[in-house]
Design an enzyme around this catalytic site. Structure first.
Site, short mmCIF file in Angstrom:
data_model
loop_
_atom_site.label_atom_id
_atom_site.label_comp_id
_atom_site.label_asym_id
_atom_site.label_seq_id
_atom_site.Cartn_x
_atom_site.Cartn_y
_atom_site.Cartn_z
N ASP A 196 -7.65 58.38 -61.83
CA ASP A 196 -7.45 59.30 -61.04
C ASP A 196 -7.30 60.20 -59.93
OD1 ASP A 196 -9.55 58.33 -59.86
OD2 ASP A 196 -11.22 59.70 -61.03
N ARG B 31 -10.63 65.78 -70.02
CA ARG B 31 -9.97 66.76 -69.99
C ARG B 31 -9.04 66.13 -70.58
NH1 ARG B 31 -10.06 69.97 -64.53
NH2 ARG B 31 -12.69 69.94 -65.72
N SER C 171 -9.88 56.07 -64.99
CA SER C 171 -10.45 56.06 -63.80
C SER C 171 -11.47 54.60 -63.08
CB SER C 171 -10.82 56.83 -63.00
OG SER C 171 -9.78 58.79 -64.00
#
Length: 412
Positions: free
Chosen positions: A140, A18, A87
């Site tokens: 994350d 994203r 992440s």
């Protein structure tokens, strides 16, 4: 908490990534506005070359930057700044650099391992002429914790339950035996647990888990992740169905050839079947037909599939709850204290928790069961959607090159 201005975030956490821009309005307004774009990573890039993956990501980022509207306007001569949420296990060498230890969640790109992932991103930006400074490299889970605390000071734990899984929490600095430097001013420190890599003889592993692990891209690693996260739940279901087809003729005399294809049943398919409340379980029937090319299925067969979904999801959910309970116990928030009404908020992020209702409900009820009625009243589980992206933008803002001396804030 006083950060203002607009910042970018790039969140690479699994099969999707994203890009986001966030307008921060300081203590009063917090997040004024945010815009984002989500993109799937083509499977061949997850096992290809490092340059190919980062070029693809930066291409999406550059197109997103090109859509800036009037609300997102940088003063002249000011460089765009980005928080990079990455992440995967990293050895963090500074706030904005870190070397990849190993890939997880279905990624396996050998030439990135041991490299600085920010360096790889910056090189890809330079290749397309995108002028942007990476101000912070964030996991994350840490991003979700920072984003959660930004809006709610009672957030003490962040948990990701998506393609992969991880947890982070706020610990008293003096309770960290490994820490040998000066203690932070706040007396607290954030612990990134990398709990997906937890393994123990007490974990309820089955023959299906052992074979899945053995045939995975990272055998012997991320054992907890392989039994509770979204990357693997559908694959566990496939393996059980395959054994039933081979040894008990569950689908009739012939084993459906599609059932032999690893990862053909994705967790969203499993969730859709598990959520089927129609009298004849027609969603289960249509999924079996569409995915496995089983033309007809009896109601009895469909009910068995639902039972399997329930067993696999409940195990994952209950183990997730046990992990959260373990953290609350470690920080002394698992019991009621006389005269104290301390609230403990757990910020959750990830598609598995957000979209697989039976999983998240089972996790919440299991946590309540472990805590008991009295304590569970002071523990709240919230969905911190986009928490990691906002957290990354926030950490980029608090470490901006344009801060006045002494303005650097202890965000977390």
């Amino acid at each position: 908490m006083d950060e203002t201005g607009f910042f970018y975030a790039l969140d690479l956490g699994g099969t999707n990534f994203r890009v986001m821009r966030v307008l921060l309005g300081g203590k009063q307004d917090r997040v004024v506005k945010r815009e984002f774009k989500e993109e799937s990573i083509p499977p061949h890039l997850m096992t290809g070359k490092s340059d190919e993956l980062f070029d693809f990501i930066v291409e999406v980022l550059a197109k997103f930057v090109a859509t800036e509207g009037e609300d997102f306007h940088l003063p002249p001569g000011r460089q765009r700044e980005l928080g990079f949420t990455f992440s995967f296990p990293v050895k963090q060498t500074s706030l904005s650099s870190g070397t990849l230890i190993n890939w997880t969640k279905g990624f396996s790109i050998d030439d990135t391992v041991g490299e600085d992932v920010v360096g790889e991103l910056v090189k890809a930006m330079e290749r397309v002429g995108l002028d942007m400074r990476v101000a912070a490299l964030v996991n994350d889970t840490i991003g979700t914790l920072a984003g959660g605390r930004y809006t709610n000071p009672d957030v003490v734990v962040a948990v990701i339950l998506g393609t992969g899984t991880n947890a982070a929490y706020v610990e008293r600095a003096h309770a960290i035996p490994k820490w040998h430097g000066l203690l932070p001013k706040s007396g607290e420190m954030v612990i990134n647990m990398e709990w997906g890599n937890f393994r123990s003889s007490h974990l309820p592993l089955t023959e299906y888990d052992h074979s899945l692990d053995l045939e995975s891209l990272n055998p012997g690693e991320q054992i907890l992740e392989k039994i509770i996260s979204g990357m693997y739940l559908g694959e566990i279901l496939r393996r059980v169905l395959l054994k039933m087809a081979e040894e008990a003729a569950f689908f009739g005399d012939v084993v459906p050839p599609k059932l032999r294809i690893p990862f053909i049943i994705r967790t969203p398919n499993m969730s859709a079947m598990h959520s089927d409340t129609s009298p004849d379980l027609k969603v289960v029937g249509s999924k079996l037909k569409d995915i496995l090319e089983v033309p007809t299925s009896s109601l009895k067969m469909r009910k068995v599939v639902i039972s399997l979904c329930n067993i696999i999801a409940s195990r994952g959910a209950r183990l997730s709850a046990a992990g959260i309970y373990g953290i609350l116990k470690k920080i002394g928030r698992d019991a009621a204290k006389d005269g104290e009404s301390q609230k403990s908020v757990i910020a959750m992020d990830g598609g598995l928790f957000e979209h697989y209702t039976q999983f998240s409900e089972s996790m919440k009820s299991s946590l309540k069961e472990l805590l008991g009625d009295e304590v569970s009243e002071s523990v709240e589980v919230i969905l911190s959607n986009d928490g990691s992206g906002v957290g990354a933008a926030l950490l980029a803002a608090s470490h901006s090159q344009y801060l006045e001396p002494g303005e650097d804030s202890e965000t977390s």
